[in-house]
Design a protein around this motif. Sequence first.
Motif, short mmCIF file in Angstrom:
data_model
loop_
_atom_site.label_atom_id
_atom_site.label_comp_id
_atom_site.label_asym_id
_atom_site.label_seq_id
_atom_site.Cartn_x
_atom_site.Cartn_y
_atom_site.Cartn_z
N ILE A 89 0.83 -1.20 0.00
CA ILE A 89 0.00 0.00 0.00
C ILE A 89 0.86 1.25 0.00
O ILE A 89 0.66 2.17 -0.79
N ASP A 90 1.85 1.29 0.89
CA ASP A 90 2.73 2.46 0.97
C ASP A 90 3.50 2.66 -0.33
O ASP A 90 3.63 3.79 -0.82
N ASN A 91 4.01 1.58 -0.90
CA ASN A 91 4.78 1.68 -2.15
C ASN A 91 3.92 2.19 -3.30
O ASN A 91 4.36 2.99 -4.13
N LEU A 92 2.68 1.72 -3.36
CA LEU A 92 1.80 2.12 -4.45
C LEU A 92 1.35 3.57 -4.31
O LEU A 92 1.30 4.31 -5.30
N PHE A 93 1.03 3.99 -3.10
CA PHE A 93 0.66 5.39 -2.91
C PHE A 93 1.83 6.32 -3.25
O PHE A 93 1.63 7.45 -3.70
#
Length: 247
Positions: A89-93
């Motif tokens: 999630i963090d990487n995609l955001f």
Amino acid sequence: MQIWPAIDLLGGKCVRLQQGDYGRETVFSDDPVAMALKFQSAGAKYLHLVDLDGARDGQPTNHEIVREIVAAVDMQCELGGGIRSEKTIDNLFATGLHRLVLGTAALDDPDWLREMAKAHPEQLVLGIDARDGYVATHGWLEVSDVRATDLATQFHDVSLAAIIYTDIATDGMLQGPNVPEMEKMQKQVSVPVVASGGVTTIEDVRALADVGLAGAIVGRALYQGTIDLSEAIEVAETGVIASSKDQ
């Protein structure tokens, strides 16, 4: 109502599946970035991306092409497919995506979804994919014993951006959406519901708008020319078409 043109990514290419079947794949473009720009030039403000490799394998694998698409367009972009960890999630955001769609993870671990929604309020979308009213998971390869409406109401108190409700029976078939089922889901919950599956004509767009859906995802119909994106956006936003094409 918002219109979300769809780009489904498989092996870095823009494809469409019929009823979620990986054995019934049609490749529409080797250049998803160009396709995204084409949608933008037609007036699209939103873009729905799906990592089909990720949905099947459990972790996103089209990360680089997603990054390229987001960097190239000035649209609100969302992505679903294989998003099952906080690190993902963090990487995609970090790529600039506006929203992420969680499906399998919500069914497997509802508490985790609640945690992630607290950390990212109004940024996560619950993707509910159903076959015969029951939730399908893991890239639609498995069907659970959980009813779609029950799953939706289970998260009534979670700060979600929206629910994307996909009717697998109609997805990619160009036979029209399951409007009654979509309307039923929107009435069941207070969050915006985005309809997915079977949107084929301008009349389909109008029908979904008329029953109060917040948005509609349009895929194969755009690639095969049964619907004009600019007209679909006009109908979704105003309910009418100025163009003579609808006369």
